[in-house]
Scaffold this motif. Structure first.
Motif, PDB file in Angstrom:
ATOM      1  N   ALA A   1       5.476 -11.692   2.983  1.00 14.95           N
ATOM      2  CA  ALA A   1       4.065 -12.085   2.963  1.00 14.95           C
ATOM      3  C   ALA A   1       3.803 -13.115   1.864  1.00 14.95           C
ATOM      4  CB  ALA A   1       3.184 -10.857   2.779  1.00 14.95           C
ATOM      5  N   TYR A   2       4.361 -12.902   0.694  1.00 14.33           N
ATOM      6  CA  TYR A   2       4.179 -13.821  -0.435  1.00 14.33           C
ATOM      7  C   TYR A   2       4.716 -15.212  -0.094  1.00 14.33           C
ATOM      8  CZ  TYR A   2       4.531 -15.694  -5.171  1.00 14.33           C
ATOM      9  OH  TYR A   2       4.412 -16.473  -6.294  1.00 14.33           O
ATOM     10  N   GLU A   3       5.925 -15.260   0.441  1.00 10.80           N
ATOM     11  CA  GLU A   3       6.545 -16.543   0.772  1.00 10.80           C
ATOM     12  C   GLU A   3       5.823 -17.257   1.920  1.00 10.80           C
ATOM     13  OE1 GLU A   3      10.715 -15.578   1.256  1.00 10.80           O
ATOM     14  OE2 GLU A   3      11.040 -15.652  -0.922  1.00 10.80           O
ATOM     15  N   ALA A   4       5.054 -16.510   2.711  1.00 11.97           N
ATOM     16  CA  ALA A   4       4.274 -17.105   3.801  1.00 11.97           C
ATOM     17  C   ALA A   4       2.888 -17.539   3.327  1.00 11.97           C
ATOM     18  CB  ALA A   4       4.154 -16.127   4.961  1.00 11.97           C
ATOM     19  N   GLY A   5       2.599 -17.381   2.036  1.00 15.09           N
ATOM     20  CA  GLY A   5       1.361 -17.877   1.473  1.00 15.09           C
ATOM     21  C   GLY A   5       0.212 -16.887   1.429  1.00 15.09           C
ATOM     22  N   PHE A   6       0.486 -15.619   1.697  1.00 15.47           N
ATOM     23  CA  PHE A   6      -0.564 -14.602   1.641  1.00 15.47           C
ATOM     24  C   PHE A   6      -0.793 -14.159   0.205  1.00 15.47           C
ATOM     25  CE2 PHE A   6       0.692 -14.525   6.004  1.00 15.47           C
ATOM     26  CZ  PHE A   6      -0.481 -14.251   6.693  1.00 15.47           C
ATOM     27  N   PHE A   7      -2.005 -13.664  -0.063  1.00 14.92           N
ATOM     28  CA  PHE A   7      -2.302 -13.049  -1.344  1.00 14.92           C
ATOM     29  C   PHE A   7      -1.750 -11.638  -1.272  1.00 14.92           C
ATOM     30  CE2 PHE A   7      -4.483 -10.785  -4.580  1.00 14.92           C
ATOM     31  CZ  PHE A   7      -4.762 -11.718  -5.570  1.00 14.92           C
ATOM     32  N   THR A   8      -0.806 -11.306  -2.108  1.00 15.10           N
ATOM     33  CA  THR A   8      -0.127 -10.019  -2.010  1.00 15.10           C
ATOM     34  C   THR A   8      -0.566  -9.055  -3.104  1.00 15.10           C
ATOM     35  OG1 THR A   8       1.713 -10.986  -3.248  1.00 15.10           O
ATOM     36  CG2 THR A   8       1.930 -10.908  -0.842  1.00 15.10           C
ATOM     37  N   ALA A   9      -0.826  -7.825  -2.668  1.00 11.32           N
ATOM     38  CA  ALA A   9      -1.154  -6.737  -3.582  1.00 11.32           C
ATOM     39  C   ALA A   9      -0.028  -5.713  -3.475  1.00 11.32           C
ATOM     40  CB  ALA A   9      -2.494  -6.110  -3.221  1.00 11.32           C
ATOM     41  N   GLY A  10       0.831  -5.702  -4.469  1.00  8.35           N
ATOM     42  CA  GLY A  10       1.888  -4.712  -4.507  1.00  8.35           C
ATOM     43  C   GLY A  10       1.303  -3.375  -4.901  1.00  8.35           C
ATOM     44  N   VAL A  11       1.760  -2.324  -4.249  1.00  5.04           N
ATOM     45  CA  VAL A  11       1.276  -0.972  -4.527  1.00  5.04           C
ATOM     46  C   VAL A  11       2.480  -0.105  -4.867  1.00  5.04           C
ATOM     47  CG1 VAL A  11      -0.021   1.009  -3.655  1.00  5.04           C
ATOM     48  CG2 VAL A  11      -0.619  -1.305  -2.881  1.00  5.04           C
ATOM     49  N   TYR A  12       2.431   0.523  -6.035  1.00  2.00           N
ATOM     50  CA  TYR A  12       3.539   1.383  -6.441  1.00  2.00           C
ATOM     51  C   TYR A  12       3.716   2.536  -5.457  1.00  2.00           C
ATOM     52  CZ  TYR A  12       6.446   4.730  -8.796  1.00  2.00           C
ATOM     53  OH  TYR A  12       7.465   5.605  -9.079  1.00  2.00           O
ATOM     54  N   ASP A  13       4.961   2.837  -5.171  1.00  2.84           N
ATOM     55  CA  ASP A  13       5.325   4.008  -4.382  1.00  2.84           C
ATOM     56  C   ASP A  13       6.615   4.545  -4.982  1.00  2.84           C
ATOM     57  OD1 ASP A  13       6.851   5.319  -1.888  1.00  2.84           O
ATOM     58  OD2 ASP A  13       4.697   5.324  -1.474  1.00  2.84           O
ATOM     59  N   SER A  14       6.753   5.852  -5.019  1.00  2.09           N
ATOM     60  CA  SER A  14       7.951   6.454  -5.618  1.00  2.09           C
ATOM     61  C   SER A  14       9.224   6.027  -4.890  1.00  2.09           C
ATOM     62  CB  SER A  14       7.836   7.979  -5.640  1.00  2.09           C
ATOM     63  OG  SER A  14       7.663   8.476  -4.327  1.00  2.09           O
ATOM     64  N   SER A  15       9.094   5.587  -3.645  1.00  5.96           N
ATOM     65  CA  SER A  15      10.269   5.136  -2.894  1.00  5.96           C
ATOM     66  C   SER A  15      10.707   3.728  -3.294  1.00  5.96           C
ATOM     67  CB  SER A  15       9.985   5.173  -1.383  1.00  5.96           C
ATOM     68  OG  SER A  15       9.006   4.213  -1.049  1.00  5.96           O
TER      69      SER A  15
END
Length: 152
Positions: A103-117
Motif C-alpha cells: 500500500a505504501y509503495e502504491a502511494g496510499f497513506f498507511t497506518a500501521g497497527v501493532y499486532d502481536s503476530s
C-alpha cells in the motif's frame, strides 16, 4: 481446517481494541470505509454480522474475489476507486509487513497497527507506516493531535 476457521469467525473472533470506536469516529464524520481483506468472504462475513459492523462499510473486497493478493496493490486501488478517493487521501490500516509495504509503495497513506503476530517485522512495518498505532484505540488521539488530518 476451513471448518475450524469458519467456527472461529462465526463464534469467537473479536474486533481489535479500538476498532469499533474508530469506525464510529469515521462514520460520525461521514467518511466512507471499505473492507479489503485477503480472507475469503464466507469465512469473515458471519463475524461482521455477529459483531454488527457490516453497516460501516460501503464496500467489501476480498483478494480471492479479485484473484489477487496483498502483494500487489489491486485490492487497495479498487477500494479507493469505490470510495472515490485518490491513494494519497485514502488511509490503509494494516498490521502485516507485505500488505503495508504494498500500500505504501502504491502511494496510499498507511497506518500501521501493532499486532502481536508482527514479531520481528515491527521495525519494517513502522518504516512503511505514515503513522504507526500501538492500538486502533490510539487512532482518534492521532487525529486530534494532528498527526493525521481527516478531510470532512
Amino acid at each position: 481446517t476451513e471448518q475450524v476457521l469458519q467456527d472461529d469467525y462465526a463464534k469467537y473472533i473479536q474486533l481489535k481494541d479500538g476498532a469499533k470506536e474508530t469506525l464510529d469516529f469515521l462514520s460520525s464524520r461521514g467518511i466512507p470505509c471499505a473492507l479489503a481483506t485477503a480472507t475469503p468472504e464466507q469465512l469473515f462475513r458471519p463475524a461482521l454480522t455477529r459483531l454488527n459492523i457490516e453497516s460501516y462499510f460501503c464496500a467489501v473486497l476480498t483478494c480471492p474475489a479479485l484473484n489477487t493478493s496483498k502483494e500487489t496493490p489491486l485490492i487497495y486501488q479498487k477500494a479507493a476507486e469505490l470510495l472515490k478517493t485518490a491513494p494519497e487521501e485514502t488511509v490503509v490500516f494494516e498490521d502485516a509487513l507485505i500488505p503495508i509495504r504494498t500500500a505504501y509503495e502504491a502511494g496510499f497513506f498507511t497506518a500501521g497497527v501493532y499486532d502481536s503476530s508482527c514479531g520481528n517485522d515491527i521495525s519494517k512495518i513502522r518504516e512503511y507506516s505514515c503513522v504507526f498505532l500501538e492500538s486502533l484505540a490510539d487512532f482518534t488521539e492521532t487525529v486530534k493531535n494532528g498527526a493525521l488530518v481527516i478531510a470532512q
